[in-house]
Design an enzyme around this catalytic site. Structure first.
Site, PDB file in Angstrom:
ATOM      1  N   CYS A  78       0.890  -1.277  -0.096  1.00 46.59           N
ATOM      2  CA  CYS A  78       0.118  -0.054  -0.033  1.00 46.59           C
ATOM      3  C   CYS A  78       0.873   1.356  -0.015  1.00 46.59           C
ATOM      4  O   CYS A  78       1.575   1.537  -1.012  1.00 46.59           O
ATOM      5  CB  CYS A  78      -0.833  -0.131   1.227  1.00 46.59           C
ATOM      6  SG  CYS A  78      -2.366   1.246   0.892  1.00 46.59           S
ATOM      7  N   HIS A 186      -3.931  -4.752  -0.337  1.00 44.74           N
ATOM      8  CA  HIS A 186      -3.498  -5.333   0.777  1.00 44.74           C
ATOM      9  C   HIS A 186      -3.458  -6.813   0.824  1.00 44.74           C
ATOM     10  O   HIS A 186      -4.504  -7.303   0.887  1.00 44.74           O
ATOM     11  CB  HIS A 186      -4.259  -4.756   1.975  1.00 44.74           C
ATOM     12  CG  HIS A 186      -4.146  -3.503   2.483  1.00 44.74           C
ATOM     13  ND1 HIS A 186      -2.904  -2.967   3.192  1.00 44.74           N
ATOM     14  CD2 HIS A 186      -4.530  -2.518   2.191  1.00 44.74           C
ATOM     15  CE1 HIS A 186      -3.165  -1.649   3.561  1.00 44.74           C
ATOM     16  NE2 HIS A 186      -4.023  -1.184   2.585  1.00 44.74           N
ATOM     17  N   GLU A 188      -2.608  -8.750   3.149  1.00 43.50           N
ATOM     18  CA  GLU A 188      -3.075  -9.258   4.267  1.00 43.50           C
ATOM     19  C   GLU A 188      -4.428  -9.187   4.656  1.00 43.50           C
ATOM     20  O   GLU A 188      -4.843  -9.912   5.696  1.00 43.50           O
ATOM     21  CB  GLU A 188      -2.129  -8.336   5.593  1.00 43.50           C
ATOM     22  CG  GLU A 188      -2.641  -7.165   5.741  1.00 43.50           C
ATOM     23  CD  GLU A 188      -2.149  -6.108   4.779  1.00 43.50           C
ATOM     24  OE1 GLU A 188      -2.425  -4.922   5.220  1.00 43.50           O
ATOM     25  OE2 GLU A 188      -1.485  -6.450   3.867  1.00 43.50           O
TER      26      GLU A 188
END
Length: 205
Positions: A78, A186, A188
């Site tokens: 990001c 992202h 994650e």
């Protein structure tokens, strides 16, 4: 494997995701550990200028530079990707980035901002980062700013692999450039697809 702690807000979610992908993870700002680790993740959320200020406070730009000079892998996420470019422009404020890649990060031209939610990407056929993933797979984005052009050609046989996405206009969604890889989305927060992508990166360490 080290996640660089420079005050970014998504450290713990990145730590959990990388650990789930199979790595032994340490969250630290210690420069020796960050330079010497098998892999370094540079996360980032919030304003470009604030992330750069935090990075400079822990000498993160030098840590990244030393790792890349030695061919040691770095993954930006990001705003951790955005600060790899030469500069960022937010709300009329221009901030110098780390300059690993030429170009500017600025506001997307889109009717709805932020770009928040799931979106597909267009990865090169020979991408190692997206290996084994369906071309229609979706990843989770939260941003209003992006690199809208790519300006680095690279050497013959070493051209960067650039992945694109679209929200109002095309923008750079991911890059594989020697030891320096990065994603605007992202991983994650991208479920099974993000986990596979992190495993792909860890497999290169």
């Amino acid at each position: 494997m080290v996640i660089l702690d420079y005050g970014s807000g998504n450290l713990r979610s990145a730590e959990r995701a990388v650990a789930r992908a199979g790595a032994d993870v340490e969250v630290t700002a210690d420069p020796h550990a960050a330079v010497e680790a098998d892999g370094l993740v540079v996360p980032g959320v919030g304003a470009y200028s604030a992330c750069m200020a935090g990075l400079l406070d822990v000498q993160g730009h030098r840590i990244i530079g030393k790792r890349l000079a030695g061919g040691r892998p770095v993954l930006g996420i990001c705003v951790g990707m955005q600060i790899l470019f030469a500069r960022g422009v937010e709300h009329g404020e221009e901030t110098e980035g780390t300059g690993e890649w030429p170009g500017v990060v600025d506001r997307l031209h889109a009717d709805v901002l932020p770009h928040m939610g799931w979106n597909t990407v267009r990865a090169p056929a020979d991408s190692r980062l997206f290996a084994g993933l369906d071309p229609e797979e979706r990843f989770y984005f939260v941003h209003s700013y992006a690199a809208r052009t790519w300006e680095l050609d690279g050497l013959a046989g070493q051209e960067p692999k650039v992945t694109w996405a679209h929200h109002g206009e095309d923008f750079v969604a991911a890059v594989e450039n020697g030891p320096l890889w990065a994603t605007q989305f992202h991983p994650e927060k991208s479920g099974d697809a993000g986990a596979q992508l992190l495993r792909n990166w860890l497999a290169t360490l």
